[in-house]
Motif scaffolding. Structure first.
Motif, PDB file in Angstrom:
ATOM      1  N   TYR A  77      10.966   6.768 -16.427  1.00  0.00           N
ATOM      2  CA  TYR A  77      10.381   7.807 -17.273  1.00  0.00           C
ATOM      3  C   TYR A  77       8.857   7.769 -17.182  1.00  0.00           C
ATOM      4  O   TYR A  77       8.202   8.814 -17.161  1.00  0.00           O
ATOM      5  CB  TYR A  77      10.831   7.620 -18.722  1.00  0.00           C
ATOM      6  CG  TYR A  77      12.333   7.721 -18.892  1.00  0.00           C
ATOM      7  CD1 TYR A  77      13.001   8.916 -18.614  1.00  0.00           C
ATOM      8  CD2 TYR A  77      13.072   6.634 -19.324  1.00  0.00           C
ATOM      9  CE1 TYR A  77      14.389   9.010 -18.764  1.00  0.00           C
ATOM     10  CE2 TYR A  77      14.449   6.716 -19.478  1.00  0.00           C
ATOM     11  CZ  TYR A  77      15.101   7.905 -19.196  1.00  0.00           C
ATOM     12  OH  TYR A  77      16.452   8.000 -19.340  1.00  0.00           O
ATOM     13  N   GLU A  80       7.838   9.236 -13.815  1.00  0.00           N
ATOM     14  CA  GLU A  80       7.960  10.702 -13.816  1.00  0.00           C
ATOM     15  C   GLU A  80       6.863  11.329 -14.651  1.00  0.00           C
ATOM     16  O   GLU A  80       6.274  12.347 -14.265  1.00  0.00           O
ATOM     17  CB  GLU A  80       9.333  11.097 -14.365  1.00  0.00           C
ATOM     18  CG  GLU A  80       9.586  12.604 -14.323  1.00  0.00           C
ATOM     19  CD  GLU A  80      10.974  12.968 -14.847  1.00  0.00           C
ATOM     20  OE1 GLU A  80      11.220  14.171 -15.001  1.00  0.00           O
ATOM     21  OE2 GLU A  80      11.788  12.041 -15.093  1.00  0.00           O
ATOM     22  N   SER A  84       4.311  14.344 -13.551  1.00  0.00           N
ATOM     23  CA  SER A  84       4.906  15.628 -13.963  1.00  0.00           C
ATOM     24  C   SER A  84       3.840  16.542 -14.556  1.00  0.00           C
ATOM     25  O   SER A  84       2.976  16.086 -15.323  1.00  0.00           O
ATOM     26  CB  SER A  84       6.006  15.381 -14.999  1.00  0.00           C
ATOM     27  OG  SER A  84       6.476  16.605 -15.506  1.00  0.00           O
ATOM     28  N   ASN A  86       5.096  19.567 -15.893  1.00  0.00           N
ATOM     29  CA  ASN A  86       5.955  20.422 -16.736  1.00  0.00           C
ATOM     30  C   ASN A  86       5.765  20.010 -18.185  1.00  0.00           C
ATOM     31  O   ASN A  86       6.083  18.893 -18.582  1.00  0.00           O
ATOM     32  CB  ASN A  86       7.416  20.255 -16.316  1.00  0.00           C
ATOM     33  CG  ASN A  86       8.319  21.263 -17.012  1.00  0.00           C
ATOM     34  OD1 ASN A  86       8.117  21.609 -18.162  1.00  0.00           O
ATOM     35  ND2 ASN A  86       9.336  21.721 -16.291  1.00  0.00           N
ATOM     36  N   ILE A  88       7.164  21.103 -20.964  1.00  0.00           N
ATOM     37  CA  ILE A  88       8.394  20.872 -21.733  1.00  0.00           C
ATOM     38  C   ILE A  88       8.985  19.518 -21.364  1.00  0.00           C
ATOM     39  O   ILE A  88       9.379  18.724 -22.237  1.00  0.00           O
ATOM     40  CB  ILE A  88       9.406  22.010 -21.479  1.00  0.00           C
ATOM     41  CG1 ILE A  88       8.814  23.337 -21.963  1.00  0.00           C
ATOM     42  CG2 ILE A  88      10.738  21.714 -22.171  1.00  0.00           C
ATOM     43  CD1 ILE A  88       9.676  24.549 -21.640  1.00  0.00           C
ATOM     44  N   ARG A  89       9.013  19.211 -20.065  1.00  0.00           N
ATOM     45  CA  ARG A  89       9.563  17.925 -19.621  1.00  0.00           C
ATOM     46  C   ARG A  89       8.685  16.774 -20.098  1.00  0.00           C
ATOM     47  O   ARG A  89       9.197  15.699 -20.498  1.00  0.00           O
ATOM     48  CB  ARG A  89       9.678  17.913 -18.095  1.00  0.00           C
ATOM     49  CG  ARG A  89      10.180  16.625 -17.517  1.00  0.00           C
ATOM     50  CD  ARG A  89      11.548  16.280 -18.033  1.00  0.00           C
ATOM     51  NE  ARG A  89      12.063  15.028 -17.440  1.00  0.00           N
ATOM     52  CZ  ARG A  89      13.108  14.358 -17.897  1.00  0.00           C
ATOM     53  NH1 ARG A  89      13.754  14.793 -18.994  1.00  0.00           N
ATOM     54  NH2 ARG A  89      13.525  13.256 -17.304  1.00  0.00           N
ATOM     55  N   ASN A  90       7.388  16.983 -20.099  1.00  0.00           N
ATOM     56  CA  ASN A  90       6.485  15.907 -20.531  1.00  0.00           C
ATOM     57  C   ASN A  90       6.682  15.566 -22.004  1.00  0.00           C
ATOM     58  O   ASN A  90       6.573  14.406 -22.424  1.00  0.00           O
ATOM     59  CB  ASN A  90       5.027  16.315 -20.292  1.00  0.00           C
ATOM     60  CG  ASN A  90       4.674  16.282 -18.812  1.00  0.00           C
ATOM     61  OD1 ASN A  90       5.425  15.738 -18.006  1.00  0.00           O
ATOM     62  ND2 ASN A  90       3.522  16.870 -18.458  1.00  0.00           N
ATOM     63  N   GLU A  92       9.459  15.787 -23.618  1.00  0.00           N
ATOM     64  CA  GLU A  92      10.686  14.986 -23.672  1.00  0.00           C
ATOM     65  C   GLU A  92      10.437  13.559 -23.178  1.00  0.00           C
ATOM     66  O   GLU A  92      10.910  12.573 -23.778  1.00  0.00           O
ATOM     67  CB  GLU A  92      11.769  15.678 -22.837  1.00  0.00           C
ATOM     68  CG  GLU A  92      13.109  14.953 -22.887  1.00  0.00           C
ATOM     69  CD  GLU A  92      14.170  15.688 -22.042  1.00  0.00           C
ATOM     70  OE1 GLU A  92      15.242  15.098 -21.859  1.00  0.00           O
ATOM     71  OE2 GLU A  92      13.895  16.801 -21.577  1.00  0.00           O
ATOM     72  N   LEU A  93       9.643  13.462 -22.102  1.00  0.00           N
ATOM     73  CA  LEU A  93       9.348  12.133 -21.546  1.00  0.00           C
ATOM     74  C   LEU A  93       8.494  11.308 -22.500  1.00  0.00           C
ATOM     75  O   LEU A  93       8.627  10.073 -22.570  1.00  0.00           O
ATOM     76  CB  LEU A  93       8.635  12.271 -20.190  1.00  0.00           C
ATOM     77  CG  LEU A  93       9.494  12.811 -19.030  1.00  0.00           C
ATOM     78  CD1 LEU A  93       8.625  13.072 -17.810  1.00  0.00           C
ATOM     79  CD2 LEU A  93      10.614  11.841 -18.697  1.00  0.00           C
TER      80      LEU A  93
END
Length: 601
Positions: A77, A80, A84, A86, A88-90, A92-93
């Motif tokens: 994680y 990534e 990353s 992104n 939205i993904r960040n 979450e990460l």
């Protein structure tokens, strides 16, 4: 040794007491030095062990932080999140990473805060404990944002301006698990308060100092007096300066023992400073007690030694003065010493000896009167006079007393000398005038024993006589004066080791021959001529004179001639620097008493 033996008895005893006092003081001093050194070494060893323990704990903390950093940096994680874009993904990460932060800090209480920084300066941190001022300070020092920063490092300490506490950091690059390129940095902010607990745990002495310095010699933690973050100017150890791991310095005006231990994993140093005076402060009562005991022992030893010297030397001095009077022929005096010890026994025996001498003197006068009244021959009178010269009866009891004193005081030389002299005089005053050569040689051996003790192996003796030869008879005390002359006039003045040989055999001319030869200083032709004249001039020879050597040899020569006739007597040959040889010619007198005389010429 000879110088000491020549001192008066009271001076020898004083010297013995002085030596005992000096030895006592030396032993006391050595004991104090040894005990101080032992206490100091043990304290230094304790400090060294404590430093080892602190260094080990710091190293353990460093290793655990390194492991946690690797765990976070290579988490999938975190990897990534570092690359990353992104949003939205960040988001979450971030939740996953925060959980990792929380878990890591809960498992390692030394970690105060965690910050992740990617190549685009995006920061992910524990917002509760994060301070951006600290991050800026570390960035200026280590430039961890650049691509060249690829090696993990423990930082110097930095201060959080919001709470005035000092922290240190572990900064490590985050490398991609795919192509091993740098994708960010991981920064652990570590609290110094855990290190303070280690240092403040022990205080060896009142003013002892323990501290941990970072690689820039800034104080991380200290047990007293020094503030964290200060540059420590009194640097005991640094790169490029030759100094041992244990040394002595002057710290705050006191001579102190300084020790250091370098922590390889962080580049820090653990330092202890122990005032030497405090290391041995607990010893002061013991040292004081030892000094007082030593002073008391010295006073007691001096008092007892003085009393002993007075009780010993005073009676001996009375004996010496008494003997001086007796030596002046005041034979009516008697020694009065109330002691019942060995000195008193000597006094008793001396008085008995004087009584015996007085009685013997009366007997001698009576005997001489009887001899004169009986009109003994001139030949017998001369023989008796010559023999009486070497028969000192009155010394026999004194020598026995000296032997007893030697045994009482365990002085082996006195025992040996007095016993040998006692045997010599007993031999000279008792028994018949005609003895075996074996008995005569026994007397010689006793005399040589005394000389060996006196000269301590200055010369060696060689005796060669057959057993049958030793059984032959001769006049008493014929050989001893010759041997004495060889030692005193020949070997004593010789440099180096001397040699004395006594060789006895039956001559082909029908008489017994004994050669006494030394390799001493010898005599010049003039001296030898005068000696021959003194020995052979029977008409003018006196019984007493000034030349003891010629008188002794003339005495022996005259006795032999008076007793056995002109074929017998002495011959002397000598050479300066080579030695002297005395030849004694004796008649063959068998053990049965039969005498085989040669005709006179």
């Amino acid at each position: 040794m000879r110088l000491i033996s020549n001192l008066k008895l009271k001076h020898q005893i004083s010297l013995l007491i002085l030596i005992a006092l000096i030895m006592m003081i030396l032993i006391q001093s050595m004991f104090n030095v040894f005990f101080n050194s032992l206490t100091r070494d043990r304290a230094a060893k304790f400090a060294e062990n404590f430093m080892e323990q602190v260094a080990l704990n710091v190293d353990t903390i460093a290793r655990s932080v390194e492991r946690d950093s690797i765990t976070i940096s290579y988490n999938k994680y975190v990897q990534e999140l570092m690359v990353s874009d992104n949003i939205i993904r960040n988001t979450e990460l971030n939740d996953y990473v925060f959980d990792i932060f929380t878990l890591t800090r809960s498992s390692n209480q030394n970690i105060y805060s965690i910050v992740l920084l990617n190549n685009k300066d995006r920061q992910i941190s524990d917002s509760v404990h994060y301070n951006n001022d600290i991050l800026k300070t570390l960035g200026k020092i280590y430039n961890f944002r650049s691509d060249e920063f690829k090696k993990s490092v423990f930082s110097s300490i930095v201060r959080d301006s919001s709470d005035t506490f000092y922290y240190y950091s572990y900064i490590s690059p985050i490398l991609s698990s795919i192509d091993n390129s740098k994708i960010g940095s991981c920064i652990f902010l570590l609290d110094t308060r855990e290190l303070e607990k280690l240092v403040n745990r022990t205080e060896l002495t009142k003013n002892s100092l323990f501290l941990i310095l970072d690689s820039n010699n800034r104080v991380i933690v200290s047990n007293k007096g020094l503030k964290a973050g200060d540059i420590y100017e009194n640097v005991f150890w640094q790169e490029g300066v030759s100094r041992s791991a244990k040394d002595e310095i002057v710290y705050e005006g006191k001579k102190s023992l300084v020790q250091y231990k370098k922590i390889e994993s962080t580049g820090w140093k653990v330092i202890s400073v122990l005032p030497i005076s405090e290391l041995t402060s607990d010893m002061k009562p013991i040292v004081s007690l030892g000094i007082w005991l030593g002073v008391i022992m010295i006073i007691l030893l001096t008092a007892i030694g003085s009393l002993f010297m007075y009780n010993t030397t005073r009676p001996i001095m009375l004996i010496v003065r008494f003997l001086s009077r007796v030596g002046e022929r005041n034979l009516n005096y008697r020694l009065k010493i109330p002691s019942t010890n060995e000195v008193g026994i000597i006094a008793t025996h001396i008085n008995q000896m004087l009584d015996n001498v007085e009685e013997m003197t009366r007997n001698i006068v009576e005997n001489q009167s009887s001899l004169y009244e009986a009109e003994l021959s001139k030949k017998q009178a001369k023989l008796s006079a010559l023999q009486s010269q070497i028969n000192p009866h009155f010394l026999y009891n004194t020598l026995n007393c000296l032997s007893s004193i030697g045994l009482a005081y365990d002085i082996s030389e006195v025992v040996s000398i007095s016993s040998a002299m006692s045997r010599i005089f007993r031999y000279s005053i008792k028994g018949k005038d005609m003895v075996s050569i074996k008995d005569e040689m026994s007397c010689i051996k006793d005399y040589l024993l005394i000389m060996d003790i006196r000269y301590k192996g200055k010369f060696e003796i060689e005796i060669q006589m057959e057993e049958s030869f030793l059984e032959m008879k001769t006049l008493k005390m014929i050989l001893q004066p010759i041997v004495e002359n060889a030692i005193y006039h020949g070997l004593e003045m010789k440099n180096g080791k001397g040699h004395l040989s006594i060789h006895g055999f039956e001559s082909e001319h029908g008489y017994l021959q004994i050669d006494i030869e030394d390799n001493g200083v010898g005599m010049t032709d003039k001296q030898l001529s005068e000696l021959h004249k003194g020995i052979r001039d029977d008409e003018n020879m006196e019984l007493f004179g000034t030349d003891k050597q010629s008188i002794g040899l003339a005495n022996i020569n005259k006795r032999l001639k008076l007793q056995f006739g002109s074929p017998y007597g002495l011959d002397v040959v000598s050479e300066a620097g080579i030695g002297t040889k005395v030849t004694v010619r004796l008649p063959v007198i068998e053990p049965t008493g039969k005498i085989n005389l040669l005709p006179s010429h």
